[in-house]
Design a protein around this motif. Sequence first.
Motif, short mmCIF file in Angstrom:
data_model
loop_
_atom_site.label_atom_id
_atom_site.label_comp_id
_atom_site.label_asym_id
_atom_site.label_seq_id
_atom_site.Cartn_x
_atom_site.Cartn_y
_atom_site.Cartn_z
N GLU A 24 7.88 30.91 -6.30
CA GLU A 24 8.01 30.50 -7.70
C GLU A 24 9.41 29.94 -7.93
O GLU A 24 10.41 30.60 -7.63
N ILE A 25 9.47 28.70 -8.44
CA ILE A 25 10.74 28.05 -8.73
C ILE A 25 10.69 27.54 -10.16
O ILE A 25 9.80 26.75 -10.51
N ASP A 26 11.61 27.99 -11.01
CA ASP A 26 11.68 27.59 -12.42
C ASP A 26 10.35 27.79 -13.14
O ASP A 26 9.92 26.95 -13.94
N GLY A 27 9.67 28.89 -12.85
CA GLY A 27 8.42 29.22 -13.51
C GLY A 27 7.20 28.48 -12.98
O GLY A 27 6.10 28.63 -13.50
N ILE A 28 7.35 27.68 -11.94
CA ILE A 28 6.23 26.95 -11.34
C ILE A 28 5.93 27.58 -9.98
O ILE A 28 6.82 27.74 -9.15
N CYS A 29 4.66 27.95 -9.76
CA CYS A 29 4.26 28.57 -8.50
C CYS A 29 3.80 27.51 -7.50
O CYS A 29 3.02 26.62 -7.85
#
Length: 42
Positions: A24-29
């Motif tokens: 997960e990066i900046d709320g994106i999986c």
Amino acid sequence: MKKQLLLLAMMLLPMVAGAQEAVEIDGICYELVSKAKEAIVT
């Protein structure tokens, strides 16, 4: 016995190499597919 364990480990190795990992990066999986060298947004 040792040969059987080695054979089992050798058979399972490709399954581990092709495994997917989730990040997960900046709320994106993302699912990372190492064999295809790509990331899929989930």
